[in-house]
Design a protein around this motif. Sequence first.
Motif, PDB file in Angstrom:
ATOM      1  N   UNK A  30       0.820  -1.096   0.177  1.00  0.00           N
ATOM      2  CA  UNK A  30       0.130   0.052   0.005  1.00  0.00           C
ATOM      3  C   UNK A  30       0.906   1.174   0.161  1.00  0.00           C
ATOM      4  N   UNK A  31       1.922   1.192   0.776  1.00  0.00           N
ATOM      5  CA  UNK A  31       2.939   2.589   0.562  1.00  0.00           C
ATOM      6  C   UNK A  31       3.510   2.596  -0.785  1.00  0.00           C
ATOM      7  N   UNK A  32       3.875   1.578  -1.440  1.00  0.00           N
ATOM      8  CA  UNK A  32       4.421   1.593  -2.651  1.00  0.00           C
ATOM      9  C   UNK A  32       3.514   2.266  -3.548  1.00  0.00           C
ATOM     10  N   UNK A  33       2.047   1.775  -3.457  1.00  0.00           N
ATOM     11  CA  UNK A  33       1.062   2.010  -4.351  1.00  0.00           C
ATOM     12  C   UNK A  33       0.587   3.552  -4.103  1.00  0.00           C
ATOM     13  N   UNK A  37       0.920   6.465  -7.046  1.00  0.00           N
ATOM     14  CA  UNK A  37      -0.274   7.289  -7.051  1.00  0.00           C
ATOM     15  C   UNK A  37      -0.388   8.803  -6.908  1.00  0.00           C
ATOM     16  N   UNK A  38      -0.118   8.830  -5.533  1.00  0.00           N
ATOM     17  CA  UNK A  38      -0.129  10.059  -4.884  1.00  0.00           C
ATOM     18  C   UNK A  38       1.213  11.021  -5.004  1.00  0.00           C
ATOM     19  N   UNK A  39       2.192  10.134  -4.626  1.00  0.00           N
ATOM     20  CA  UNK A  39       3.624  10.826  -4.441  1.00  0.00           C
ATOM     21  C   UNK A  39       3.754  11.247  -3.222  1.00  0.00           C
ATOM     22  N   UNK A  40       4.651  12.000  -3.143  1.00  0.00           N
ATOM     23  CA  UNK A  40       5.060  12.838  -1.726  1.00  0.00           C
ATOM     24  C   UNK A  40       4.265  13.339  -1.038  1.00  0.00           C
ATOM     25  N   UNK A  41       3.794  13.315   0.221  1.00  0.00           N
ATOM     26  CA  UNK A  41       2.949  14.077   1.075  1.00  0.00           C
ATOM     27  C   UNK A  41       3.545  14.983   1.987  1.00  0.00           C
ATOM     28  N   UNK A  42       2.875  16.014   2.424  1.00  0.00           N
ATOM     29  CA  UNK A  42       3.472  17.118   3.433  1.00  0.00           C
ATOM     30  C   UNK A  42       3.928  16.325   4.539  1.00  0.00           C
ATOM     31  N   UNK A  43       4.702  17.261   5.260  1.00  0.00           N
ATOM     32  CA  UNK A  43       5.333  16.649   6.516  1.00  0.00           C
ATOM     33  C   UNK A  43       4.098  16.234   7.704  1.00  0.00           C
ATOM     34  N   UNK A  44       3.139  17.183   7.908  1.00  0.00           N
ATOM     35  CA  UNK A  44       2.029  17.063   8.679  1.00  0.00           C
ATOM     36  C   UNK A  44       1.090  15.751   8.434  1.00  0.00           C
ATOM     37  N   UNK A  50       2.247   8.105  10.283  1.00  0.00           N
ATOM     38  CA  UNK A  50       3.230   7.579  10.982  1.00  0.00           C
ATOM     39  C   UNK A  50       2.714   7.454  12.579  1.00  0.00           C
ATOM     40  N   UNK A  51       2.049   8.397  13.114  1.00  0.00           N
ATOM     41  CA  UNK A  51       1.554   8.323  14.439  1.00  0.00           C
ATOM     42  C   UNK A  51       0.379   7.249  14.638  1.00  0.00           C
ATOM     43  N   UNK A  52      -0.462   7.145  13.461  1.00  0.00           N
ATOM     44  CA  UNK A  52      -1.314   6.077  13.275  1.00  0.00           C
ATOM     45  C   UNK A  52      -0.770   4.717  13.383  1.00  0.00           C
ATOM     46  N   UNK A  53       0.212   4.706  12.432  1.00  0.00           N
ATOM     47  CA  UNK A  53       1.116   3.273  12.608  1.00  0.00           C
ATOM     48  C   UNK A  53       1.619   2.892  13.699  1.00  0.00           C
ATOM     49  N   UNK A  74       4.850 -10.576  19.265  1.00  0.00           N
ATOM     50  CA  UNK A  74       4.788  -9.007  19.612  1.00  0.00           C
ATOM     51  C   UNK A  74       5.597  -8.330  18.656  1.00  0.00           C
ATOM     52  N   UNK A  75       6.961  -9.104  18.378  1.00  0.00           N
ATOM     53  CA  UNK A  75       7.898  -8.417  17.451  1.00  0.00           C
ATOM     54  C   UNK A  75       7.092  -8.415  16.129  1.00  0.00           C
ATOM     55  N   UNK A  76       6.538  -9.592  15.544  1.00  0.00           N
ATOM     56  CA  UNK A  76       6.304  -9.502  14.143  1.00  0.00           C
ATOM     57  C   UNK A  76       5.209  -8.809  13.849  1.00  0.00           C
ATOM     58  N   UNK A  77       4.302  -8.263  15.245  1.00  0.00           N
ATOM     59  CA  UNK A  77       3.098  -7.591  15.096  1.00  0.00           C
ATOM     60  C   UNK A  77       3.653  -6.107  14.981  1.00  0.00           C
ATOM     61  N   UNK A  78       4.860  -5.883  15.735  1.00  0.00           N
ATOM     62  CA  UNK A  78       5.442  -4.617  15.835  1.00  0.00           C
ATOM     63  C   UNK A  78       6.076  -4.246  14.545  1.00  0.00           C
ATOM     64  N   UNK A  79       6.303  -5.220  13.440  1.00  0.00           N
ATOM     65  CA  UNK A  79       6.902  -5.056  12.225  1.00  0.00           C
ATOM     66  C   UNK A  79       5.869  -4.541  11.271  1.00  0.00           C
ATOM     67  N   UNK A  80       4.299  -4.844  11.549  1.00  0.00           N
ATOM     68  CA  UNK A  80       3.538  -4.269  10.626  1.00  0.00           C
ATOM     69  C   UNK A  80       3.429  -2.925  10.357  1.00  0.00           C
ATOM     70  N   UNK A  81       3.523  -1.729  11.104  1.00  0.00           N
ATOM     71  CA  UNK A  81       3.703  -0.444  10.709  1.00  0.00           C
ATOM     72  C   UNK A  81       4.873  -0.184  10.081  1.00  0.00           C
ATOM     73  N   UNK A  82       5.885  -0.800  10.583  1.00  0.00           N
ATOM     74  CA  UNK A  82       7.414  -0.401  10.004  1.00  0.00           C
ATOM     75  C   UNK A  82       7.709  -1.053   8.457  1.00  0.00           C
ATOM     76  N   UNK A  83       6.759  -2.050   8.031  1.00  0.00           N
ATOM     77  CA  UNK A  83       7.007  -2.360   6.882  1.00  0.00           C
ATOM     78  C   UNK A  83       6.793  -1.263   6.024  1.00  0.00           C
ATOM     79  N   UNK A  84       6.020  -0.178   6.002  1.00  0.00           N
ATOM     80  CA  UNK A  84       5.797   0.835   5.398  1.00  0.00           C
ATOM     81  C   UNK A  84       7.316   1.535   4.468  1.00  0.00           C
ATOM     82  N   UNK A  85       8.225   1.283   5.508  1.00  0.00           N
ATOM     83  CA  UNK A  85       9.444   1.897   5.187  1.00  0.00           C
ATOM     84  C   UNK A  85       9.909   0.850   4.008  1.00  0.00           C
ATOM     85  N   UNK A  86       9.326  -0.139   3.504  1.00  0.00           N
ATOM     86  CA  UNK A  86       9.812  -0.849   2.398  1.00  0.00           C
ATOM     87  C   UNK A  86       9.159  -0.360   1.277  1.00  0.00           C
TER      88      UNK A  86
END
Length: 163
Positions: A30-33, A37-44, A50-53, A74-86
């Motif tokens: 989803x992050x790659x898509x 589609x959208x491109x970069x977003x504002x910092x806010x 990132x906070x929601x993740x 718990x480690x793997x569940x914590x990886x879920x939002x961090x996977x957006x960095x990929x």
Amino acid sequence: MREHLAGRSPRLTAYFCGIALGLALLVAGLEAARLLVVGEVSGTVYLAVAGIGLLGGLLLSFVAGYLNGSLLASWIAGFVPAAGRVGSPLVDGTLREIGLALVGSLGAGVLLGTVGYVVAVEKHRYDARTADLPSPPSRFDLLGLVVLSVVLGTVLAVLPLYL
């Protein structure tokens, strides 16, 4: 120590890990898509997402740790939002960049999952006073698990910087 890594039910740990890995793949895709589609977003907007993740990862790792007592889940569940960095390397990166982003994300997931696990153990310890629950890990065992997690998470998070 094994019972805290694998949890009270290794089968349930495997289910949690499988579901969390599937969610992590979905987040990365989803992050790659979104980038395509959208491109970069504002910092806010980026900070809000990132906070929601972060909150979602804490909640997932708390649930995995509380229901099963598994640090691994718990480690793997914590990886879920961090996977957006990929997501960014998936769009225009090499396989090496994807691998490095994956390792760094795993490190962040271990650290985030550890926080959720500690909160789950303390909640379990509190609930065990008034309910018939299995005994939670001792505080000494919990400290050992946290030290293991911090070392592993930090090594994984920092390793891509040196490769």
